[in-house]
Enzyme design. Structure first.
Site, PDB file in Angstrom:
ATOM      1  N   GLU A 147      -6.498  -8.124  -1.588  1.00 58.25           N
ATOM      2  CA  GLU A 147      -6.976  -8.213  -0.202  1.00 58.25           C
ATOM      3  C   GLU A 147      -8.464  -7.905  -0.171  1.00 58.25           C
ATOM      4  O   GLU A 147      -8.949  -7.004  -0.857  1.00 58.25           O
ATOM      5  CB  GLU A 147      -6.275  -7.178   0.687  1.00 58.25           C
ATOM      6  N   GLU A 183       0.816  -1.219   0.000  1.00 60.85           N
ATOM      7  CA  GLU A 183       0.000   0.000   0.000  1.00 60.85           C
ATOM      8  C   GLU A 183       0.851   1.271   0.000  1.00 60.85           C
ATOM      9  O   GLU A 183       0.800   2.098   0.926  1.00 60.85           O
ATOM     10  CB  GLU A 183      -0.985  -0.026   1.166  1.00 60.85           C
TER      11      GLU A 183
HETATM   12  C1  GLA Z   1      -4.356  -3.113   4.283  1.00 62.28           C
HETATM   13  C2  GLA Z   1      -2.986  -3.720   4.458  1.00 62.28           C
HETATM   14  C3  GLA Z   1      -3.017  -4.996   5.257  1.00 62.28           C
HETATM   15  C4  GLA Z   1      -3.951  -4.891   6.419  1.00 62.28           C
HETATM   16  C5  GLA Z   1      -5.319  -4.496   5.930  1.00 62.28           C
HETATM   17  C6  GLA Z   1      -6.344  -4.408   7.027  1.00 62.28           C
HETATM   18  O1  GLA Z   1      -5.016  -3.523   3.161  1.00 62.28           O
HETATM   19  O2  GLA Z   1      -2.338  -3.944   3.254  1.00 62.28           O
HETATM   20  O3  GLA Z   1      -1.696  -5.264   5.681  1.00 62.28           O
HETATM   21  O4  GLA Z   1      -3.478  -3.953   7.317  1.00 62.28           O
HETATM   22  O5  GLA Z   1      -5.251  -3.237   5.335  1.00 62.28           O
HETATM   23  O6  GLA Z   1      -7.609  -4.136   6.513  1.00 62.28           O
END
Ligand code: GLA
Ligand code: ZN
Length: 695
Positions: free
Chosen positions: A309, A149
């Site tokens: 994710e 991210e």
């Molecule tokens: C992000 C991060 C993950 C985790 C999620 C929680 O997407 O990449 O490591 O922290 O949020 O929702």
């Protein structure tokens, strides 16, 4: 699709359980039960991969990559730059970001690294190269996941340290060549903001220069560029011994980085999607944002992407975190596929025992293993995905409509002072998107540099900043038969936020001459009649004059600009351009786009009226992809060659109540093979995949 399968699985952090070998055994058993075929490892593992500077310990990862491989489970391997170990920040504090106020962060958290720092770059490169050498050509390692991210720290996601300032100045030198040109571009004589030496330039800051919009815009461009440059180093490192593709997990409508530019460094798009399901009983607004996020991500490379994710139950970071109601997990998984995802991956496989995310949803909870509702629903998704793999192979979405969504326009528009400070660019764009979504018309999102030839209809709401060449591209698009829609506060400035003077760059195509722009209070709001219905004109109301030949389809009903056009249509070449002088409401957009969609020949693939809460998306076989997929398979499996082209329509009901769709004679359920008959009943939160009989 990687290795011909839809991926199912997610973030796996086994380093948290090294003292418990039974957990690994249990994980692998549960993964098989859940239909997991892919996990992502290493995202935050730096401290366990390099416990001391230059001392590497890959043993635990080695064992897990091997064991997973033996079970047919693929691995996405991450580079661990997302979080730094304490030995690193202690010895080299310059790897930590500096905030815009000049204060260097303390160690901890994550996403906290300076992406210019040579030390940071050297250290992560050394680790990445080793990971590449050891794992980069393993059979079951399929993809590199760079960092995590990116740009997620602080409000502007940037580092303002002296190294970054210096890199910014260098970037500006290359962009402008001379200070004279830079001063021109930023309109430096205003308030005596003329730079006479490059070293006077400083990144925007709330206690310093935040009023110079050209500077702010360039700083944001630079941040994306520098982040891309950092990624290039990591990519080069993992590629040293590996030919696997690279990705990084994006965040949809995320303002800090221009994803369209950043993603030029990467092979495929992946993203993290966390809709706020059950915020209210009406799931449509969230479904629309989720669909828009998927569509934006797909559009970055106009190709299938990965849902990297998502949460199988509830996240832990909202004020309150509703569990996904039964059925919602399957539906949101199907929604991702419908809009072009080739995976359903989760954050996270197993809940950690401690620290920040211990209550974040996971496939495996603190209690229960495979006996939980969440686990069962995940396993159902696993079964469905394995059945769908063959069906979806070689398919993708090819919408005929597009909405312009451009990051630089976002930055410039929302940073501008006047006509109002509360302009919400993504919110407005997604309101337009929603009108398409409700009508079952799929859309791509295009940047201003993108070709428009694939589309019949292009909408460009609040298209304030015109990139060089954009107006020409639109002109050609309309000339060749395209339908173009734009709104007030469009075509105002060039790429350095300097206003166009003399005339609007698309004045000829739009057939209007803009004069004034009103940002009325609610009491001074206006209205108009269009096609027998009354709608509000609010927020921004442009006063424009039609040129000879331009059709006026609606006019303001009151105030000193009563009678001036609200909607115009101008024929240009073989196409037409619409100008919406005022912002209105969703109801207007629904009615307007249904009509304009028809004119443009953009259709909902089922050709039927969709009740509220139901939307559709189509994946169809794309010849070149099919040939590539068949080519890969041909060696081992002749049955794959020469498969029929497919058009699969995902029909999704985001209501909690059942709905009945009629007019589906001639369609069948592609999974069960059953004909739809005259009416198709769908349960609440249901998704069906239909195809035409005889195809
Ligand atoms: C992000 C991060 C993950 C985790 C999620 C929680 O997407 O990449 O490591 O922290 O949020 O929702
Ligand atoms: Zn820095």
């Amino acid at each position: 699709m990687l290795k011909g399968r839809l991926l199912h699985g997610g973030d796996y952090n086994p380093e948290q359980w090294l003292e418990h070998p039974e957990v690994l055994r249990e994980d692998i058993g549960l993964m098989k039960k859940a239909g997991v075929n892919c996990v992502t490892m290493g995202v935050f593992s730096w401290a366990m991969l390099e416990p001391e500077e230059g001392v590497y310990d890959f043993g635990w990862l080695e064992e897990r990559v091997r064991r997973l491989g033996e079970e047919g489970i693929q691995v996405i391997l991450a580079t661990p730059s997302g979080a730094m170990p304490h030995w690193l920040t202690q010895k080299y504090p310059e790897v930590m970001q500096v905030q815009e106020n000049g204060v260097r962060n303390l160690p901890g958290k994550r996403h906290n690294f300076c992406y210019t720092s040579p030390v940071m770059r050297r250290k992560i490169r050394a680790l990445d190269e080793r990971l590449s050498r050891q794992f980069g050509s393993r059979d079951n390692v399929i993809l590199w996941h760079i960092s995590n991210e990116l740009g997620g720290n602080f409000s502007d996601g940037a580092c303002h340290c002296t190294l970054c300032q210096e890199a910014f100045r260098q970037w500006l030198r290359e962009r402008y060549g001379t200070l004279e040109r830079l001063n021109q571009a930023w309109w430096g004589r205003f308030w005596s903001h003329v730079y006479t030496d490059w070293s006077q330039i400083h990144s925007p800051a709330s206690h310093g220069e935040w009023t110079m919009s050209g500077l702010t815009l360039d700083w944001k461009r630079f941040v994306t560029w520098q982040m891309g440059n950092f990624c290039q180093e990591e990519i080069r490192a993992v590629r040293k011994y590996s030919d696997r593709p690279v990705t990084t997990n994006l965040m949809g409508f995320f303002k800090n980085l221009d994803y369209r530019r950043l993603m030029q460094e990467f092979d495929l798009i992946s993203w993290d999607s966390y809709p706020f399901w059950h915020r209210s009983r009406d799931e449509v607004p969230e479904a629309v944002w989720a669909a828009a996020g998927h569509s934006l991500m797909r559009s970055l490379k106009k190709a299938p992407f990965l849902l990297m994710e998502s949460v199988p139950s509830a996240v832990n970071w909202r004020e309150y975190n509703p569990l996904k109601r039964p059925g919602m997990h399957m539906l949101s998984a199907m929604q991702a596929l419908a809009h072009g995802s080739d995976s359903v991956l989760y954050f996270q496989w197993r809940k950690s025992r401690g620290a920040y995310e211990k209550f974040h949803g996971a496939v495996v909870d603190h209690f229960g293993g495979d006996t939980t509702r969440t686990f069962r629903e995940v396993a159902q998704v696993g079964v469905r995905l394995s059945r769908l793999s063959g069906l979806l192979e070689g398919t993708e979405n090819r919408p005929k409509a597009a909405i312009v969504f451009d990051w630089e326009n976002w930055w410039a528009l929302e940073n501008t002072t006047g006509p109002r400070l509360d302009l919400d660019y993504p919110g407005t764009v997604v309101e337009h998107f929603r009108a398409f979504w409700e009508a079952g018309l799929e859309t791509d999102f295009v940047g201003m540099d993108d070709p428009l030839d694939d589309y019949r209809l292009v909408a460009a709401p609040l298209d304030y900043l015109y990139q060089p060449g954009y107006a020409e591209r639109v002109r050609r698009f309309v000339e060749q038969g395209g339908i173009y829609v734009t709104t007030c506060f469009s075509g105002c400035v060039d790429e350095t936020d300097l206003c166009f003077t003399g005339r609007h760059p698309l004045e000829d195509v739009l057939g209007i001459v803009p004069e004034e722009l009103d940002a009325p209070s609610e009491e001074f709001g206006n209205g108009f009649w269009y096609d027998g219905k009354h709608y509000p004109a609010k927020t921004l109301c442009a006063v424009v004059h039609p040129k000879p030949g331009t059709e006026v389809l609606a006019v303001y009903e009151q105030d000193f600009y009563a009678g001036c056009p609200v909607i115009t249509r101008n024929t240009w070449g073989r196409g037409a351009a619409y100008y919406l002088s005022a912002l209105s409401d969703l109801d207007f957009l629904r009615d307007f786009y249904r009509k304009v969609g028809k004119e443009a020949g953009v259709e909902n693939p089922l050709g039927i009226w969709l009740p509220y809460g139901v939307s559709v998306a189509e994946r169809r076989t794309v010849e070149e992809r099919r040939r590539a997929a068949d080519g890969e398979k041909a060696a081992g499996d002749d049955s794959a060659v020469g498969r029929q082209p497919r058009r699969l329509v995902f029909v999704m009901n985001f209501r909690h109540e059942p709905v009945e769709l009629s007019g589906l004679d001639g369609w069948r359920d592609a999974e069960s093979g059953d004909a739809c008959g005259e009416t198709l009943r769908m349960e609440g939160l249901d998704c069906r995949i239909l195809e035409r009989e005889g195809l």
